[in-house]
Write a protein that holds these residues in place. Structure first.
Motif, PDB file in Angstrom:
ATOM      1  N   MET A 289       0.941  -1.177  -0.099  1.00 36.42           N
ATOM      2  CA  MET A 289      -0.364   0.132   0.130  1.00 36.42           C
ATOM      3  C   MET A 289       0.831   1.170   0.100  1.00 36.42           C
ATOM      4  SD  MET A 289      -3.136  -0.524  -0.237  1.00 36.42           S
ATOM      5  CE  MET A 289      -4.650  -1.123   0.167  1.00 36.42           C
ATOM      6  N   THR A 290       0.633   2.337  -0.866  1.00 38.65           N
ATOM      7  CA  THR A 290       1.105   3.081  -0.709  1.00 38.65           C
ATOM      8  C   THR A 290       0.417   4.552  -0.215  1.00 38.65           C
ATOM      9  OG1 THR A 290       0.660   3.481  -2.796  1.00 38.65           O
ATOM     10  CG2 THR A 290       2.833   3.105  -2.076  1.00 38.65           C
ATOM     11  N   SER A 291       0.116   5.946  -0.254  1.00 40.45           N
ATOM     12  CA  SER A 291      -0.172   7.477   0.383  1.00 40.45           C
ATOM     13  C   SER A 291      -0.636   8.031  -1.403  1.00 40.45           C
ATOM     14  CB  SER A 291       0.655   8.044   1.398  1.00 40.45           C
ATOM     15  OG  SER A 291       0.460   6.953   2.527  1.00 40.45           O
ATOM     16  N   VAL A 292      -1.487   8.297  -1.399  1.00 41.08           N
ATOM     17  CA  VAL A 292      -1.786   9.379  -2.381  1.00 41.08           C
ATOM     18  C   VAL A 292      -1.802  10.754  -1.993  1.00 41.08           C
ATOM     19  CG1 VAL A 292      -3.445   9.558  -3.960  1.00 41.08           C
ATOM     20  CG2 VAL A 292      -2.844   7.625  -3.151  1.00 41.08           C
TER      21      VAL A 292
END
Length: 133
Positions: free
Chosen positions: A1-4
């Motif tokens: 997962m990553t941040s946006v």
């Protein structure tokens, strides 16, 4: 997962005026709620990050540590877009950048940003040519 990234937050003396100015620059709608201490511009289609202007009590005193780079849209060119931005109230800024292909400007509150030379289509064509070479 990553941040946006949702917004890029920018300190402002007058958030509503800044949002309206950047709305004209980017062609994005400006928005705000009942709080006059924040306003924003966002792409109408939700395709990218917006700019969030937050009221701060102190004036800008030094060069930004982060700045925006904008491009002329397809169908125009750097010289035409430069004149449009200046007509909207941008000012030219000399940071000692020398002879470069971009223009350093400031918005009405003095926040620096750069106007690059190439349009999105020109960049896409350059990238495509690099991939086939």
């Amino acid at each position: 997962m990553t941040s946006v990234i949702g917004h890029i937050a920018i300190d402002a003396a007058d958030p509503l005026a800044q949002a309206e100015w950047w709305s004209q620059v980017l062609g994005w709608p400006a928005g705000h709620e009942d709080d006059p201490d924040e306003a924003w511009v966002e792409p109408a289609d939700g395709s990218g990050q917006g700019l969030l202007f937050l009221r701060v009590p102190e004036p800008k005193t030094v060069k930004n540590r982060l700045h925006l780079d904008v491009r002329p849209d397809d169908g125009t060119d750097q010289a035409t877009e430069l004149q449009r931005l200046l007509d909207l109230g941008a000012t030219a800024v000399d940071l000692g950048q020398g002879d470069v292909t971009w223009h350093v400007l400031a918005d009405p509150e003095g926040n620096e940003f750069c106007l690059l030379r190439s349009t999105p289509s020109q960049i896409a064509a350059e990238l495509a040519a690099e991939q086939t070479a």
